[in-house]
Scaffold this motif. Structure first.
Motif, PDB file in Angstrom:
ATOM      1  N   ASP A 214       0.859  -1.118  -0.109  1.00 57.33           N
ATOM      2  CA  ASP A 214      -0.169   0.020  -0.293  1.00 57.33           C
ATOM      3  C   ASP A 214       1.074   1.243   0.080  1.00 57.33           C
ATOM      4  N   ASP A 215       0.575   2.027  -0.846  1.00 56.69           N
ATOM      5  CA  ASP A 215       1.402   3.337  -0.929  1.00 56.69           C
ATOM      6  C   ASP A 215       1.176   4.313   0.269  1.00 56.69           C
ATOM      7  N   ILE A 216       0.274   4.195   0.961  1.00 54.39           N
ATOM      8  CA  ILE A 216       0.071   5.255   1.855  1.00 54.39           C
ATOM      9  C   ILE A 216       0.929   4.987   3.278  1.00 54.39           C
ATOM     10  N   PHE A 217       1.501   5.990   3.968  1.00 54.58           N
ATOM     11  CA  PHE A 217       2.256   5.847   5.028  1.00 54.58           C
ATOM     12  C   PHE A 217       1.668   5.442   6.277  1.00 54.58           C
ATOM     13  N   TRP A 218       2.087   4.544   6.973  1.00 48.25           N
ATOM     14  CA  TRP A 218       1.554   3.875   8.232  1.00 48.25           C
ATOM     15  C   TRP A 218       0.594   4.687   8.932  1.00 48.25           C
ATOM     16  N   PRO A 219       0.969   5.984   9.495  1.00 48.01           N
ATOM     17  CA  PRO A 219      -0.128   6.860  10.198  1.00 48.01           C
ATOM     18  C   PRO A 219      -1.311   7.078   9.610  1.00 48.01           C
ATOM     19  N   ASP A 220      -1.262   6.958   8.250  1.00 54.24           N
ATOM     20  CA  ASP A 220      -2.734   7.114   7.510  1.00 54.24           C
ATOM     21  C   ASP A 220      -3.493   5.671   7.435  1.00 54.24           C
ATOM     22  N   PHE A 221      -2.881   4.401   7.654  1.00 49.32           N
ATOM     23  CA  PHE A 221      -3.595   3.464   7.523  1.00 49.32           C
ATOM     24  C   PHE A 221      -4.788   3.489   8.377  1.00 49.32           C
ATOM     25  N   THR A 222      -5.958   2.811   7.871  1.00 46.30           N
ATOM     26  CA  THR A 222      -7.235   2.833   8.501  1.00 46.30           C
ATOM     27  C   THR A 222      -7.702   1.494   8.627  1.00 46.30           C
ATOM     28  N   LYS A 223      -9.047   1.270   9.289  1.00 42.99           N
ATOM     29  CA  LYS A 223      -9.554   0.195   9.075  1.00 42.99           C
ATOM     30  C   LYS A 223      -9.954  -0.175   7.620  1.00 42.99           C
ATOM     31  N   GLN A 224     -10.280   0.884   7.006  1.00 47.07           N
ATOM     32  CA  GLN A 224     -10.680   0.564   5.492  1.00 47.07           C
ATOM     33  C   GLN A 224      -9.636   0.060   4.805  1.00 47.07           C
ATOM     34  N   SER A 225      -8.224   0.512   4.867  1.00 44.15           N
ATOM     35  CA  SER A 225      -7.177   0.160   4.340  1.00 44.15           C
ATOM     36  C   SER A 225      -6.972  -1.402   4.494  1.00 44.15           C
ATOM     37  N   LEU A 226      -7.262  -1.715   5.757  1.00 43.66           N
ATOM     38  CA  LEU A 226      -6.874  -3.167   6.279  1.00 43.66           C
ATOM     39  C   LEU A 226      -8.060  -3.857   5.268  1.00 43.66           C
ATOM     40  N   LEU A 227      -9.418  -3.394   5.261  1.00 39.44           N
ATOM     41  CA  LEU A 227     -10.396  -4.240   4.440  1.00 39.44           C
ATOM     42  C   LEU A 227      -9.991  -4.245   3.013  1.00 39.44           C
ATOM     43  N   ASP A 228      -9.513  -3.348   2.640  1.00 45.08           N
ATOM     44  CA  ASP A 228      -9.356  -3.137   1.037  1.00 45.08           C
ATOM     45  C   ASP A 228      -8.103  -4.227   0.740  1.00 45.08           C
ATOM     46  N   ALA A 229      -6.958  -4.396   1.781  1.00 47.08           N
ATOM     47  CA  ALA A 229      -6.043  -5.331   1.573  1.00 47.08           C
ATOM     48  C   ALA A 229      -6.400  -6.646   1.663  1.00 47.08           C
ATOM     49  N   VAL A 230      -7.518  -6.902   2.587  1.00 45.43           N
ATOM     50  CA  VAL A 230      -8.027  -8.243   2.528  1.00 45.43           C
ATOM     51  C   VAL A 230      -8.832  -8.644   1.483  1.00 45.43           C
ATOM     52  N   ALA A 231      -9.902  -7.515   0.830  1.00 47.66           N
ATOM     53  CA  ALA A 231     -10.231  -8.050  -0.384  1.00 47.66           C
ATOM     54  C   ALA A 231      -9.585  -8.238  -1.497  1.00 47.66           C
ATOM     55  N   GLU A 232      -8.413  -7.472  -1.583  1.00 49.07           N
ATOM     56  CA  GLU A 232      -7.325  -8.065  -2.668  1.00 49.07           C
ATOM     57  C   GLU A 232      -6.802  -9.372  -2.306  1.00 49.07           C
ATOM     58  N   TYR A 233      -6.610  -9.728  -1.171  1.00 54.50           N
ATOM     59  CA  TYR A 233      -5.980 -10.813  -0.867  1.00 54.50           C
ATOM     60  C   TYR A 233      -7.064 -12.116  -1.194  1.00 54.50           C
ATOM     61  N   GLN A 234      -8.464 -11.768  -1.054  1.00 54.27           N
ATOM     62  CA  GLN A 234      -9.428 -12.604  -1.247  1.00 54.27           C
ATOM     63  C   GLN A 234      -9.524 -13.137  -2.803  1.00 54.27           C
ATOM     64  N   ARG A 235      -9.153 -12.067  -3.376  1.00 61.40           N
ATOM     65  CA  ARG A 235      -9.059 -12.296  -5.184  1.00 61.40           C
ATOM     66  C   ARG A 235      -7.840 -12.826  -5.622  1.00 61.40           C
ATOM     67  N   ARG A 236      -6.955 -13.023  -4.968  1.00 58.75           N
ATOM     68  CA  ARG A 236      -5.432 -13.547  -5.164  1.00 58.75           C
ATOM     69  C   ARG A 236      -5.961 -15.197  -5.578  1.00 58.75           C
ATOM     70  N   HIS A 237      -5.172 -15.698  -6.456  1.00 58.42           N
ATOM     71  CA  HIS A 237      -5.278 -17.273  -6.752  1.00 58.42           C
ATOM     72  C   HIS A 237      -3.974 -17.699  -6.185  1.00 58.42           C
ATOM     73  N   ARG A 238      -4.017 -18.480  -4.799  1.00 56.96           N
ATOM     74  CA  ARG A 238      -2.901 -19.016  -4.397  1.00 56.96           C
ATOM     75  C   ARG A 238      -2.794 -20.487  -4.923  1.00 56.96           C
ATOM     76  N   ARG A 239      -1.367 -20.440  -5.316  1.00 55.54           N
ATOM     77  CA  ARG A 239      -1.274 -21.842  -5.979  1.00 55.54           C
ATOM     78  C   ARG A 239      -0.303 -22.785  -5.272  1.00 55.54           C
ATOM     79  N   TYR A 240       0.509 -22.328  -4.517  1.00 53.87           N
ATOM     80  CA  TYR A 240       1.501 -23.192  -3.524  1.00 53.87           C
ATOM     81  C   TYR A 240       2.324 -23.794  -4.717  1.00 53.87           C
TER      82      TYR A 240
END
Ligand code: IPE
Ligand code: IPE
Ligand code: MG
Length: 243
Positions: A214-240
């Motif tokens: 995420d390009d934002i600096f840590w002090p600007d990281f919010t609950k929404q930033s976390l939810l966005d990262a999780v949403a991005e994670y959920q769309r990834r294809h984990r192949r191992y």
């Protein structure tokens, strides 16, 4: 964007373990012409918001990288500010975290850490040890290579003393000697501030983690930033390594 509420077969389930490299406190302060210590202090507010959000989300484990074994190379007054912030955070928030059922663990070396901070760490771990909610791991004076090194030394000692043969050493034995023994590996690693590296964080444990920058600096990281990262994670294809 928010987390999908109904399970979608095309999406990954929610991560069990999120690990965050909280970076960019000094640049946040610099951009506002504030002293860097205020950047670090503001970073603690982001920690509070994210810990609360992780609890609300029902996350199992949240690991926060708060001081690396290389951060001793910073100016003495900054190191002392960072030490002071951990002290302050535990003193201020321990009771509330405990009330919310958070289990606290601090990983990293206790060498060079002031005795009163070591005592606070132990108090936080002991008080919250039996809690059943979010496991909050704070990586403090932590280095991934050092951690692997000490696991390897322990195994080498067992070999030297005849308790183990080299060909009996397994990955699980190495994992079992890391400070994260018994904790599932991170599914998702988030790094803020636009830097794209691990900086010696959980090197063994992140072998198959999904990385979100995420390009934002840590002090600007919010609950929404976390939810966005999780949403991005959920769309990834984990192949191992498989198809
Ligand atoms: C993260 O912010 C906090 C720690 C590493 C302790 P930095 O202090 O690294 O801030 P930047 O990355 O220099 O902006
Ligand atoms: C990594 O950030 C350590 C923490 C977030 C605690 P750094 O700012 O120290 O890492 P580098 O120096 O940019 O790799
Ligand atoms: Mg940094």
């Amino acid at each position: 964007m928010s987390i999908a509420s109904a399970p979608d077969p095309g999406l990954n389930p929610l991560p069990r373990h999120i690990a965050i490299i909280m970076d960019g406190n000094r640049r946040w302060a610099k951009a506002r012409m504030l002293p860097r210590t205020l950047g670090h202090r503001q970073g603690v507010n982001a920690v509070r918001e994210v810990v609360r959000a992780a609890g609300d989300m029902g996350l199992e484990v949240l690991t926060l990288y708060s001081f690396s074994s290389e951060n001793w190379n910073r100016p003495a007054d900054e190191v002392s500010d960072l030490m002071g912030l951990l002290r302050w955070y535990i003193r201020e928030d321990l009771a509330e975290l405990n009330r919310k059922g958070v289990r606290i663990r601090i990983i990293g070396s206790r060498d060079r850490v002031a005795p009163d901070i070591v005592a606070l760490i132990e108090e936080a771990e002991n008080l919250t040890n039996a809690n059943q909610g979010l496991t909050l791991i704070i990586a403090f004076n932590y280095g991934g290579q050092d951690e692997i090194l000490s696991a390897v030394r322990g195994l080498a000692r067992d070999v030297a003393e005849g308790r183990l043969r080299p060909d009996e050493i397994t990955k699980d034995m190495i994992a079992g000697r890391l400070s994260t023994a018994g904790i599932p590996d991170p599914d998702l690693v988030i790094r803020t501030s636009g830097e794209k590296r691990l900086s010696n964080f959980l090197l063994w444990q992140t072998a198959y983690a999904e990385l979100v920058f995420d390009d934002i600096f840590w002090p600007d990281f919010t609950k929404q930033s976390l939810l966005d990262a999780v949403a991005e994670y959920q769309r990834r294809h984990r192949r191992y390594g498989a198809s």
